[in-house]
Scaffold this active site. Sequence first.
Site, PDB file in Angstrom:
ATOM      1  N   ASN A 325      -0.584   2.135  -2.790  1.00 19.96           N
ATOM      2  CA  ASN A 325       0.083   1.241  -1.826  1.00 19.96           C
ATOM      3  C   ASN A 325       0.819   0.163  -2.608  1.00 19.96           C
ATOM      4  O   ASN A 325       0.246  -0.890  -2.913  1.00 19.96           O
ATOM      5  CB  ASN A 325      -0.941   0.539  -0.923  1.00 19.96           C
ATOM      6  CG  ASN A 325      -1.511   1.431   0.155  1.00 19.96           C
ATOM      7  OD1 ASN A 325      -1.052   2.550   0.362  1.00 19.96           O
ATOM      8  ND2 ASN A 325      -2.501   0.935   0.857  1.00 19.96           N
ATOM      9  N   HIS A 399      -1.300  11.261  -1.577  1.00 22.63           N
ATOM     10  CA  HIS A 399      -2.364  10.353  -2.039  1.00 22.63           C
ATOM     11  C   HIS A 399      -3.750  10.772  -1.582  1.00 22.63           C
ATOM     12  O   HIS A 399      -4.749  10.268  -2.077  1.00 22.63           O
ATOM     13  CB  HIS A 399      -2.068   8.923  -1.623  1.00 22.63           C
ATOM     14  CG  HIS A 399      -2.513   8.547  -0.237  1.00 22.63           C
ATOM     15  ND1 HIS A 399      -2.146   9.253   0.882  1.00 22.63           N
ATOM     16  CD2 HIS A 399      -3.297   7.549   0.202  1.00 22.63           C
ATOM     17  CE1 HIS A 399      -2.682   8.684   1.951  1.00 22.63           C
ATOM     18  NE2 HIS A 399      -3.391   7.662   1.571  1.00 22.63           N
TER      19      HIS A 399
END
Lengths: 476, 151
Positions: A325, A399
């Site tokens: 992130n 991810h």
Amino acid sequence: MDLHLLKRDSEFAWRIEPQGKMRVPGIVYADESLIHDMDNKVYEQVTNVATLPGIVQASYAMPDAHWGYGFPIGGVAAFDPDAGGVISAGGVGFDISCGVRTLHTGLTRDDIEANKERLADALYQTIPAGVGSVGHIRLEREAMDAMLVGGARWAVEQGFGDREDLERVEEHGCMQGAEPEAVSDHAKKRQRDEMGTLGSGNHYLEVQHVAEVYDPQAGAAFNVKPGDAVISIHCGSRGLGHQLGTEYLKRMTMAAGEYGIELPDRELACVPIHSPVGQSYLGAMRAAINCALANRQIITHLARQTFAHVIPQAHLTLLYDVSHNTCKLEEHVVDGKQMRLFVHRKGATRAFGPNHLDLPPAFRDVGQPVLIGGSMGTGSYILAGTAQGEGLSFSSSCHGAGRAMSRHQAKRRWQGRALVDELTASGILIRSRSMRGVAEEAPGAYKDVNAVVGVAHDAGLSRKVARLEPLACVKG
Amino acid sequence: MMCEEHGHNDSMTQGRWEHFSHEADMGLRGFGSSCDQAFEQTAIAMMAVITDPDIVVAEQEVDISCEAPDYELLLIDWLNALIYEMATRRMLFGRFDVHTKNGSLRAKAWGEKVDATKHEPAVEVKGATYTALHVGRDENGTWVAQCVVDV
């Protein structure tokens, strides 16, 4: 997702042609089954991101994409600061620099199996996890600011780990350009007691074994072979990141209009990179990246202490540490031209290909390790960055598995205790303070990580190196 | 959309709350005969993401105030103020008294320190988001206050 809205570019790439206010196309990497199951909200969000000022090349969604806030989770978008490019707090997310760190243990699966119960209990006792937990240290103002500037490097200087660790962390363990003065007192106060804590939700520390190696050359460079025991830590910047995300989302919502930015969705709040709020966020976000790196470094130290006690012959060294992130300033080639771009990765992992200068020498030939966390009780993966990833997605990959079902639905469908018993029977020990939390993180509530990683591999975003299977998990 | 309803719903007090699904996170919806009551119910809905609000003892009182240009942003600020107080005081709340007026909010929240064994907190709330954000009256005149929180 409605397939009629998309043009199929290749077996694994789906294009949304620019329409309305879109400045660039949208590109979703998925196979037919994943795209079919993707929420229409992902389409809407990929499309919305494509309307933002200064976006370059395309608005991307990775194979694990799902409905996020403004940006889809699994979204990647790069902005040119000199063409009015923007930065968005929602495009980074609340848990700034959330990521995965994987450690070698120098042990085999058999070594773990012989001590598994004791190890799981000891890790559970040592690593603070769950709501309301506090870390082993408290940071007052001066130390807090030093941590926000120094990241994992600061943590090592404080005695949490070794200098060699830093070479195996993105940004060499210290994000440059952090500005502690751009971090509010509220954010610092929220972090004061939270250094070295896992947090909750999908965060965890897992002891795993290498089940399969697909790429022997990369496997050798990453030093993983079947039967090895490793540890993966998934967590982020804790309360500090959450508070900054909250505050800057509001500030950007208020400020966007001043710059004439039309927001199709309030959550997409953004401001020009070259603006006072943009620069302030950049400094604060970079400080939060350092907070996450320091946090994972301290947890590594706690894991080392625990292993030294339970299995003294263990030697914990870093494979790598990735954040998923972030917004980072990187050089990329667009239409044959070298450009400096701010790349947002919201639930997406950087995946530099071979020979990238930011990689430690050991990985130069094979590309960056890309660490993919699966759901509790299923597999995780180690992938490697590819050369073609640069052109496909600004060197980005997936991810994790990505949720397939809401917490709300999961809580109704599964019972925490029964799940823990079931996983224990299959050889996976779960340690958690909350059975409801376990139910909400049920493996069945996630997409099939094998399918997600398979597409990331087949699409060329990154290539499969090894699959990890869990042995024991401390759940946040 | 899957929902789960809680609270009482008689003619005197329309206070109740429900959760609604968001793919990765959780949607909160509070109902009330006034905006104030809807805000109180949304706060209970948020506590229910973490634990059973009924088992949280009202041991300690915390004052909260915030201001925002409109009721929707005020709801976000209210929930975020609670998240901040929970995080920094290591508390959970179970009861609320809210008074809003002209874009400002004054409230009291009652609760106790987190006890992992007693409360078994499932997940911490990171922040309130603008997703599915809405404050207003429905066709029956009932106040509704809702948004998705990131967990």
